[in-house]
Design an enzyme around this catalytic site. Structure first.
Site, PDB file in Angstrom:
ATOM      1  N   HIS A 176       0.744  -1.189  -0.026  1.00  0.00           N
ATOM      2  CA  HIS A 176      -0.108  -0.035  -0.097  1.00  0.00           C
ATOM      3  C   HIS A 176       0.889   1.125  -0.188  1.00  0.00           C
ATOM      4  CE1 HIS A 176       0.419  -0.073   4.292  1.00  0.00           C
ATOM      5  NE2 HIS A 176       0.192   1.120   4.454  1.00  0.00           N
ATOM      6  N   HIS A 238       7.486  -2.280   2.448  1.00  0.00           N
ATOM      7  CA  HIS A 238       7.395  -0.782   2.636  1.00  0.00           C
ATOM      8  C   HIS A 238       8.845   0.118   2.526  1.00  0.00           C
ATOM      9  CE1 HIS A 238       3.328  -1.762   3.337  1.00  0.00           C
ATOM     10  NE2 HIS A 238       3.660  -1.792   4.698  1.00  0.00           N
ATOM     11  N   LYS A 343       4.145   8.880  15.062  1.00  0.00           N
ATOM     12  CA  LYS A 343       4.057   8.367  13.516  1.00  0.00           C
ATOM     13  C   LYS A 343       4.925   9.417  12.922  1.00  0.00           C
ATOM     14  CE  LYS A 343       0.808   6.823  10.365  1.00  0.00           C
ATOM     15  NZ  LYS A 343       1.205   5.384  10.300  1.00  0.00           N
TER      16      LYS A 343
HETATM   17  C1  BG6 Z   1       1.230  -2.414   7.484  1.00  0.00           C
HETATM   18  C2  BG6 Z   1       1.804  -3.248   8.385  1.00  0.00           C
HETATM   19  O1  BG6 Z   1       1.619  -2.981   6.163  1.00  0.00           O
HETATM   20  O2  BG6 Z   1       1.666  -0.974   7.562  1.00  0.00           O
HETATM   21  C3  BG6 Z   1       1.481  -2.693   9.800  1.00  0.00           C
HETATM   22  O3  BG6 Z   1       1.302  -4.418   8.495  1.00  0.00           O
HETATM   23  C4  BG6 Z   1       1.788  -1.022   9.964  1.00  0.00           C
HETATM   24  O4  BG6 Z   1       2.052  -3.351  10.870  1.00  0.00           O
HETATM   25  C5  BG6 Z   1       1.075  -0.767   8.684  1.00  0.00           C
HETATM   26  O5  BG6 Z   1       1.366  -0.719  11.074  1.00  0.00           O
HETATM   27  C6  BG6 Z   1       1.638   0.927   8.492  1.00  0.00           C
HETATM   28  O6  BG6 Z   1       0.968   1.459   7.398  1.00  0.00           O
HETATM   29  P1  BG6 Z   1       0.799   3.036   7.154  1.00  0.00           P
HETATM   30  O7  BG6 Z   1       0.106   3.325   6.102  1.00  0.00           O
HETATM   31  O8  BG6 Z   1       0.153   3.434   8.522  1.00  0.00           O
HETATM   32  O9  BG6 Z   1       2.053   3.426   7.659  1.00  0.00           O
END
Ligand code: BG6
Length: 488
Positions: A176, A238, A343
């Site tokens: 994603h 990611h 975050k």
């Molecule tokens: C997911 C992970 O792919 O991405 C999670 O499995 C993580 O553990 C999340 O919290 C983080 O996504 P974002 O979009 O909030 O940075």
């Protein structure tokens, strides 16, 4: 976003009552409907193991929307959206039961998109069930989410099973992060701005830092997470995707195959980890109890359902070397962890210091330029530049200043789409640029496996760090050894 240019779809979501679907997919589909990006004849069929009919999915969707939408439900859109929803209770392991799907699928008029929002252990059986049901056509697609495997061998197994039923073009592998506005903007920043083109290599850049810090902990996913750890959950996908966007050569075009080709080249050039170099290049951590924004939180091993002996890492920091002409001698420092102070995802491109300083009056050591790309939150791009301080001083006096482009200020009236909105739409359009190819995933696993194997040989345990901190002290040592430090 462009208008729709695809056929109506039969979107089938396997695991529709699960976390991803209720938190993200249903909400994003509603948003697409609101933006008039779903064909009027598009249908959504949810499949799960719990008994119920369409009303179960409708009420689930309604509570998800009430919980996750920033604005109130639009009654007109909701009526339209809820009329698209069907529900089928299915035991996914019973191949013959997939016949029941036929009643919801219109092969003649709609294109079938199967979203596998279930654990990978079920992928094979779903593929076989779909094949046997006779619902698939040459234009049907399947969408699968990370984690695609646990290592190279299991990833190959999944890809092999899927490829028995779907051809390469029919498969959309989602990460994603590739649907995030700011990650896509990396392409624009790098390849639409001449100032960066000639300054993007070992001649100009000292090092790169990529941080993806999360404030959240395990969020009730202990079983899944303990088996993965932060390396498989975040780094393998990611962070490596971000790294490839920063490090790749200019692709010939934005076509999927051109972008995939350049990304794979970077992944192939990552220097493997070995038992000899892994201790010097990586740091693993596991959060202990601590406090985030003044609220105390339990340690990883004290979370609900935890195995108190777990040695799984919730934090990893590492130095990555890319053995190619462009990046020779330029380390990429990567770090990601759960229960960090905030975050915060960002990329720092630290440029080299100038060879000679004529401004010693203000700075004995002239700071080098720094490009900060804020991925989330406060999305934006920032450059540290030196300026003359206004005044009539005898000598020119410098001051460090910032060029700061904030997305929320600059693009005030634009709706920032959720990554899943974009990716669902791309799956319907059949555009695979934002999906990951099989070779990319397998190359990423090859490298991650080298690290996992090296850790297994060394047998070291993750270091404890207090929740609410930036990870174990060793993460700072990692850069200090090279005469550098994390930017925050
Ligand atoms: C997911 C992970 O792919 O991405 C999670 O499995 C993580 O553990 C999340 O919290 C983080 O996504 P974002 O979009 O909030 O940075």
């Amino acid at each position: 976003m462009n208008k729709k240019n695809f056929k109506p779809c039969d979107l089938v979501i396997f695991g529709v009552l699960g976390d991803l679907s209720t938190r993200k997919l249903l909400v994003c589909l509603y948003q697409l409907d609101k933006a008039n990006l779903l064909e009027s004849d598009t249908k959504i069929t949810g499949i799960d193991r719990f008994p119920g009919g369409a009303s179960l999915l409708i009420s689930t969707a309604q509570s998800s929307l009430n919980k996750f939408l920033a604005e109130p439900l639009n009654e007109e859109v909701w009526q339209r959206f809820s009329a698209r929803l069907n529900y089928l209770q299915l035991d996914l392991t019973k191949i013959d039961d997939y016949q029941q799907l036929n009643q919801y699928i219109d092969k003649e008029n709609r294109m079938m998109i199967n979203y596998f929002s279930v654990p990978p252990s079920l992928f094979k059986v779903i593929c076989l069930g779909l094949k046997k049901s006779g619902t698939l056509t040459d234009e049907s697609r399947m969408v699968m989410e990370k984690p695609i495997g646990h290592d190279l061998a299991s990833s190959k197994e999944i890809n092999d099973a899927v490829s028995e039923v779907f051809t390469g073009d029919q498969v959309c592998r989602i990460d994603h992060y590739l649907g995030k506005e700011t990650v896509l903007n990396l392409l624009a920043l790098r390849f639409a701005n001449s100032i960066f083109i000639n300054n993007w290599d070992h001649n100009a850049i000292d090092h790169v830092q990529i941080t993806v810090a999360e404030e959240v902990g395990i969020e009730g996913r202990w079983g899944y997470f303990d088996d993965s750890g932060q390396t498989r959950d975040m780094l393998q996908n990611h962070l490596l995707q971000i790294l490839t966007f920063i490090a790749m050569e200019p692709p010939v075009s934005l076509r999927a195959e051109d972008i995939h080709y350049e990304k794979i080249k970077v992944l192939k050039d990552l220097r493997m980890m070995t038992p000899e170099n892994v201790a010097e290049k990586t740091v693993r951590g596991q959060y202990a109890a601590g406090a985030i924004k003044n609220k105390t939180v339990p340690g990883y091993k004290e979370e609900e359902g935890a195995n108190t002996q777990s040695k799984t890492e919730t934090f990893v920091a590492l130095r990555v070397d890319i053995d190619n002409w462009r990046w020779a001698g330029v380390p990429f420092y990567l770090r990601t962890g759960k229960r960090m102070p905030a975050k915060q995802s960002e990329i720092i491109v630290q440029f080299k210091q100038l060879p000679h300083n004529i401004f010693t009056e203000s700075y004995a050591d002239l700071p080098a330029n720094k490009l900060t790309i804020r991925l989330q939150p406060n999305e934006g791009v920032e450059v540290d530049v030196m300026n003359k301080r206004p005044g009539i001083d005898e000598q020119i006096k410098l001051q460090k200043t910032k060029l700061d482009l904030s997305f929320s200020e600059t693009f005030k009236n634009s709706h920032i789409v959720d990554a899943y909105e974009r990716l669902l739409l791309e799956a319907m359009r059949g555009n695979s640029t934002l999906f990951i190819s099989r070779e990319e995933i397998e190359q990423a696993w090859t490298w991650v496996d080298s690290m996992q194997n090296a850790w297994a040989v060394k047998g070291d345990e993750p270091k404890a760090y207090a929740a609410g901190s930036w990870g174990p002290d060793d993460a700072c040592e990692l850069l200090k050894r090279d005469g550098r430090s994390w930017s925050s």
